[in-house]
Design an enzyme around this catalytic site. Structure first.
Site, PDB file in Angstrom:
ATOM      1  CG  HIS A  49     -11.174   0.083   9.364  1.00 18.52           C
ATOM      2  ND1 HIS A  49     -10.581  -0.544  10.449  1.00 18.52           N
ATOM      3  CD2 HIS A  49     -10.418  -0.249   8.285  1.00 18.52           C
ATOM      4  CE1 HIS A  49      -9.520  -1.227  10.022  1.00 18.52           C
ATOM      5  NE2 HIS A  49      -9.417  -1.058   8.714  1.00 18.52           N
ATOM      6  NE  ARG A  56      -4.990  -3.271  11.869  1.00 21.78           N
ATOM      7  CZ  ARG A  56      -5.502  -3.491  10.683  1.00 21.78           C
ATOM      8  NH1 ARG A  56      -5.869  -2.453   9.922  1.00 21.78           N
ATOM      9  NH2 ARG A  56      -5.658  -4.722  10.222  1.00 21.78           N
ATOM     10  CB  ILE A  70      -0.951  -0.002   1.210  1.00 20.53           C
ATOM     11  CG1 ILE A  70      -1.951  -1.150   1.095  1.00 20.53           C
ATOM     12  CG2 ILE A  70      -1.696   1.340   1.308  1.00 20.53           C
ATOM     13  CD1 ILE A  70      -2.807  -1.350   2.334  1.00 20.53           C
ATOM     14  CD  GLU A 119     -11.112   0.765  13.641  1.00 16.91           C
ATOM     15  OE1 GLU A 119     -11.349  -0.175  12.872  1.00 16.91           O
ATOM     16  OE2 GLU A 119     -10.380   1.720  13.331  1.00 16.91           O
ATOM     17  CG  ASP A 162     -10.762   4.337   6.671  1.00 17.90           C
ATOM     18  OD1 ASP A 162     -11.966   4.657   6.774  1.00 17.90           O
ATOM     19  OD2 ASP A 162     -10.390   3.229   6.224  1.00 17.90           O
ATOM     20  CG  PHE A 184     -11.819  -2.717   3.333  1.00 22.25           C
ATOM     21  CD1 PHE A 184     -12.724  -3.625   2.806  1.00 22.25           C
ATOM     22  CD2 PHE A 184     -12.194  -1.997   4.459  1.00 22.25           C
ATOM     23  CE1 PHE A 184     -13.965  -3.819   3.404  1.00 22.25           C
ATOM     24  CE2 PHE A 184     -13.416  -2.172   5.056  1.00 22.25           C
ATOM     25  CZ  PHE A 184     -14.310  -3.092   4.521  1.00 22.25           C
ATOM     26  CB  THR A 213      -5.696   4.486   5.281  1.00 21.74           C
ATOM     27  OG1 THR A 213      -4.397   4.410   4.693  1.00 21.74           O
ATOM     28  CG2 THR A 213      -6.377   5.775   4.842  1.00 21.74           C
TER      29      THR A 213
END
Length: 343
Positions: free
Chosen positions: A306, A237, A157, A266, A261, A309, A235
């Site tokens: 989140h 953790r 990524i 969370e 994100d 993806f 984006t």
């Protein structure tokens, strides 16, 4: 032989409906593993394989997994494995497999979606348009061109983020424990120390896994080394950032904006059915939750649930790999095991 998929939605069920998966009895449940009612549990307690998603509210630990005495395989539909107690799985001889590569383009594009919304104040302007309260001078942004982006973590990524950044005409700095020298040469990026990355970057984006060694990587000491007006994107953790510290530096203006994100704790924000026992609520958790909620309300912070993806292309890749992971395991040819990994 039963395989149970938890945390499924209609897209998942429809896509997997015709997959044979070893001609096993495959059961799809919408709920997370900890919200299984007694009648359903009686039907699935002998499962030999379960599949969960990264959003699962329960941690896959001894308390959860002891309820499944025949369990041989956990197939997580994610790259990250921090929701699974690998030490316990090793003791039980439970194999754990993941999806190592499914969405480098997907998450990288989302990273730039957050960044562009911050750099050009798109959401703020759109909301003002809806409220018929437009003030053009309030939307003064900045170009990405000729600015410096610092990428922490250059796995699949992070490398794709670097490619996109070069397309925008940005200068790219990177930090990784294991620098990719060939990538550095081909794409004209520069590996530097963390301190240098903090000091020189206009934008810092996180693409590292969560480990015990990098928890709160961005903390007071790190923010102190950064430029005034730095932009933070995460984006990866949530626990890579000290939430209270980020909020403090947003308020002071040291951090001009943040696109997140992912957040610490969370699950507490994303799932309205989580029951937190009184004895589980510590001061750190409480303060973190307060900071999360303050960040949610701040105009210079964009928080999403989140979903970096979550493109149909990436979801299909995740499901395809998960099916192959399960089939390979029961064929005696395990693939994508994480049992050599350390949390």
């Amino acid at each position: 032989m039963k395989i149970v998929f938890f945390d499924t939605d209609r897209l998942t069920r429809d896509y997997l409906h015709d997959k044979k998966m070893c001609d096993c009895d495959v059961i799809y449940l919408e709920n997370s593993i900890e919200n299984t009612d007694a009648e359903t549990y009686e039907n699935i307690k002998d499962a030999k394989a379960i599949s969960v998603f990264v959003h699962t509210a329960a941690k896959m630990n001894a308390e959860t997994l002891d309820k499944y005495p025949n369990l041989q395989l956990i197939a997580t539909r994610s790259t990250g494995i921090d929701h699974i107690d690998l030490d316990y799985c090793r003791k039980r001889n439970i194999e754990v497999v993941h999806v190592p590569k499914y969405g480098e383009a997907t998450v990288a594009e989302y990273t730039f979606g957050l960044l562009l919304n911050l750099s050009r104040k798109i959401i703020e302007a759109r909301n003002d348009m809806k409220n018929a309260s437009v003030h053009i001078n309030d939307y003064l942004g900045f170009d990405l061109y000729d600015h410096t982006i610092g990428i922490i973590g250059t796995g699949a990524i992070g490398r794709h983020v670097a490619k996109l950044a070069r397309g925008f005409g940005m200068h790219v700095l990177a930090y990784d424990l294991y620098p990719n020298e060939e990538f550095q040469r081909i794409y004209n990026i520069h590996y530097v120390s963390l301190d240098e990355l903090y000091a020189r970057s206009d934008i810092i984006t996180l693409h590292a896994p969560s480990t015990k060694d990098n928890r709160h990587l961005l903390n007071d000491a790190a923010f102190a080394k950064m430029k005034e007006g730095v932009i933070i994107i995460n984006t990866a953790r949530g626990d890579l950032i000290d939430t209270e510290s980020l909020y403090k530096h947003i308020v002071s203006g040291k951090v001009a904006g943040a696109g997140l994100d992912v957040l610490e704790n969370e699950d507490f924000l994303l799932h309205d059915d989580i029951i937190i026992k009184d004895q589980d609520i510590g001061l750190d958790f409480a303060m973190n939750t307060i900071a999360n909620n303050k960040l949610l309300q701040h105009k210079r912070v964009i928080i999403t649930p989140h979903i970096g993806f979550n493109s149909i292309d990436a979801v299909h890749r995740i499901l395809n790999t998960t099916v192959k992971n399960i089939e390979s395991f029961f064929a005696g040819k395990t693939q994508n095991s994480v049992m050599g990994a350390k949390k």
